[in-house]
Design an enzyme around this catalytic site. Sequence first.
Site, PDB file in Angstrom:
ATOM      1  N   LYS A 246      38.520 116.882  29.821  1.00  0.00           N
ATOM      2  CA  LYS A 246      37.610 117.999  29.594  1.00  0.00           C
ATOM      3  C   LYS A 246      36.150 117.644  29.871  1.00  0.00           C
ATOM      4  CE  LYS A 246      40.696 120.622  26.623  1.00  0.00           C
ATOM      5  NZ  LYS A 246      41.139 121.525  27.695  1.00  0.00           N
TER       6      LYS A 246
ATOM      7  N   PHE B 191      48.817 119.793  20.089  1.00  0.00           N
ATOM      8  CA  PHE B 191      48.638 120.375  21.419  1.00  0.00           C
ATOM      9  C   PHE B 191      48.126 119.282  22.334  1.00  0.00           C
ATOM     10  CE2 PHE B 191      46.500 122.317  24.957  1.00  0.00           C
ATOM     11  CZ  PHE B 191      47.440 123.243  25.368  1.00  0.00           C
TER      12      PHE B 191
ATOM     13  N   ASP C  75      44.558 111.120  21.278  1.00  0.00           N
ATOM     14  CA  ASP C  75      44.236 112.173  22.233  1.00  0.00           C
ATOM     15  C   ASP C  75      42.867 112.733  21.861  1.00  0.00           C
ATOM     16  OD1 ASP C  75      43.883 114.515  23.658  1.00  0.00           O
ATOM     17  OD2 ASP C  75      45.959 115.192  23.429  1.00  0.00           O
TER      18      ASP C  75
END
Length: 400
Positions: free
Chosen positions: A255, A141, A226
């Site tokens: 984030k 994801f 990531d």
Amino acid sequence: MLRTPSAVRDAERHTAHNYHPLPVVISSAEGAWLTDVDGRRYLDCLAGYSALNFGHRHPKLIEAAHAQLDRLTLTSRAFVHDQFADFCRELAALCGKDLVLPMNTGAEAVETGIKVARKWGYQVKGVAPGQANIVVAEGNFHGRTTTIVSFSTDEDARADFGPYTPGFTVVPYGDLDALAAAIDENTVAVLLEPIQGEQGVVVPPEGYLPGVREVCTERNVLFVADEIQSGLGRTGATFACDLEGVVPDMYLLGKALGGGIVPVSAVAANRDVLGVLQPGQHGSTFGGNPLACAVATEVVRLLATGEFQRRSAELGERLKAGLEALLGKGLVAVRVRGLWAGVDIDPALMSGRQACERLMERGVLAKDTHGSTIRLAPPLVITEDEIDHAVAQLAAVLAG
């Protein structure tokens, strides 16, 4: 009269249904706690998918945001502002890299990483024009743009959004032999999550990440990590890659970098990689804006102390012990790294969604994924007693 039901109905009436949120309407928050429109308090065990690693409204981050709001919020990158250099320099130092390219969202960081890897492949590695490929993992994801969903193996994220972007080879996560076999002369990068978050906090086999690093070095391929969810203290280290002593060629961050206040993302790499970009080839109006830089610089300074990494590691051991005690009592598997846990519930008992709804009724907020799995990712400011409380509520839900 309770306000929540009508507020939920209003939200459903006026929004596209691209999310299926729990029926709770939050109006304020502090630290690890949320309060809804009816005054009920909830322990936050999701932390905005790790965007709130430092808790809600961390005083130093709020102070930095307020101070910057009174001075300057946006210039665009057409000009230089006085917060930009500090942010880039201090984030680069935290990452151990030469350069930083600021963006806004995690998906933008991933798209940037893809573009940089391809350009590096053509200009540095010598790949033939239009032939670059990137190796990715099943269960990944990385976001929801059209390019990113092109290499997703989640049909909910991918279906009906074609035609899909070519140039990606998907291999099983954790299978080093399959990854090595997929690399050819046109491969420019391997793009991986060191721990797969959306998949349910899936931890790769021991030695996998060092093996990926070795293969990438041998084959002249960039290792792109990531760390948008796993990085910035979540796993008990600054980066999840640190847990196995691995240094990727490129970090993708987001984030928590925005402190739960503004969207901030970034790519960090050395000059021989990020230096392939020239003016006009990539950019963002809001990327690296003064407000974002002011907040994110304070985030980097919080991480530079090591306090939050230590808290995550120490409190994560407590969380792990509490969850593992529930194995055979409704849980069939537990995966924990720092304050990040994937918990598999016996599907004969309930779905992950049902578990989260029942936890909500008991004042704990979490998020389900992939059937009977729930994810726990509380803010790193959570206390021992609050962790025990969350585990006790999950035990009560499992006991029925």
